[in-house]
Design a protein around this motif. Sequence first.
Motif, PDB file in Angstrom:
ATOM      1  N   LEU A 154      -5.746 136.529  15.008  1.00 17.82           N
ATOM      2  CA  LEU A 154      -6.661 135.637  15.723  1.00 17.82           C
ATOM      3  C   LEU A 154      -7.132 136.366  16.969  1.00 17.82           C
ATOM      4  O   LEU A 154      -6.380 137.135  17.571  1.00 17.82           O
ATOM      5  CB  LEU A 154      -5.948 134.341  16.116  1.00 17.82           C
ATOM      6  CG  LEU A 154      -5.322 133.543  14.985  1.00 17.82           C
ATOM      7  CD1 LEU A 154      -4.630 132.303  15.537  1.00 17.82           C
ATOM      8  CD2 LEU A 154      -6.356 133.170  13.943  1.00 17.82           C
ATOM      9  N   CYS A 166      -7.057 130.492   9.559  1.00 12.60           N
ATOM     10  CA  CYS A 166      -6.445 131.771   9.214  1.00 12.60           C
ATOM     11  C   CYS A 166      -5.444 131.582   8.070  1.00 12.60           C
ATOM     12  O   CYS A 166      -5.394 132.376   7.131  1.00 12.60           O
ATOM     13  CB  CYS A 166      -5.753 132.363  10.435  1.00 12.60           C
ATOM     14  SG  CYS A 166      -5.030 133.996  10.165  1.00 12.60           S
ATOM     15  N   CYS A 197     -14.536 139.695  12.202  1.00  9.99           N
ATOM     16  CA  CYS A 197     -14.082 138.320  12.379  1.00  9.99           C
ATOM     17  C   CYS A 197     -15.071 137.358  11.742  1.00  9.99           C
ATOM     18  O   CYS A 197     -16.249 137.657  11.598  1.00  9.99           O
ATOM     19  CB  CYS A 197     -13.954 137.987  13.862  1.00  9.99           C
ATOM     20  SG  CYS A 197     -12.755 138.998  14.737  1.00  9.99           S
ATOM     21  N   CYS A 224      -7.225 137.038   6.490  1.00  9.41           N
ATOM     22  CA  CYS A 224      -6.945 136.899   7.926  1.00  9.41           C
ATOM     23  C   CYS A 224      -5.606 137.539   8.274  1.00  9.41           C
ATOM     24  O   CYS A 224      -4.572 137.231   7.679  1.00  9.41           O
ATOM     25  CB  CYS A 224      -6.936 135.426   8.322  1.00  9.41           C
ATOM     26  SG  CYS A 224      -6.538 135.180  10.062  1.00  9.41           S
ATOM     27  N   TYR A 247     -10.868 133.904  13.627  1.00 13.58           N
ATOM     28  CA  TYR A 247      -9.860 134.494  12.752  1.00 13.58           C
ATOM     29  C   TYR A 247     -10.472 135.726  12.107  1.00 13.58           C
ATOM     30  O   TYR A 247     -11.632 135.734  11.731  1.00 13.58           O
ATOM     31  CB  TYR A 247      -9.327 133.494  11.727  1.00 13.58           C
ATOM     32  CG  TYR A 247     -10.349 132.835  10.832  1.00 13.58           C
ATOM     33  CD1 TYR A 247     -10.525 133.263   9.515  1.00 13.58           C
ATOM     34  CD2 TYR A 247     -11.117 131.773  11.288  1.00 13.58           C
ATOM     35  CE1 TYR A 247     -11.451 132.658   8.684  1.00 13.58           C
ATOM     36  CE2 TYR A 247     -12.041 131.155  10.460  1.00 13.58           C
ATOM     37  CZ  TYR A 247     -12.193 131.598   9.158  1.00 13.58           C
ATOM     38  OH  TYR A 247     -13.109 130.992   8.337  1.00 13.58           O
TER      39      TYR A 247
END
Length: 128
Positions: free
Chosen positions: A68, A59, A45, A65, A80
């Motif tokens: 989430l 994102c 992340c 991405c 994200y």
Amino acid sequence: GLKVQNPLHLIDDGFLIAVFMVSAKSGPTKYYRSGPRAVNDRTNCNSWTGTLEEAKIRCDADTTCTVLHDCDCDGNDWRYCSIVGFDTAGQSCTQSPQGTVKSTVYSALDSSSLEEIPMSTPRSSACV
């Protein structure tokens, strides 16, 4: 979505032409759906954290991405991510982008008619 603000009325050779000021709402461009629980692991992340709305916008802008991640599922510190470890017993909540939000543009030939023209739609343990 888009919203129509006060129209400007222009007169051209006796014809009334309505010109609408259109403004775009700033926000995510994709729909997001709640996903399965995940482990509290933020390895894949981004280091940024913030609100869910901000995470969606970030994102949308990041081609890597895919999900989430909210550590501890408390609504705070969304990230994200490119990958998360899903686990039905996980302590984190997830949301995934599903498709592109439909935008709408409005046009009018006079001040009494307003026509909607759809635009094309493309598409409590610490986190470690």
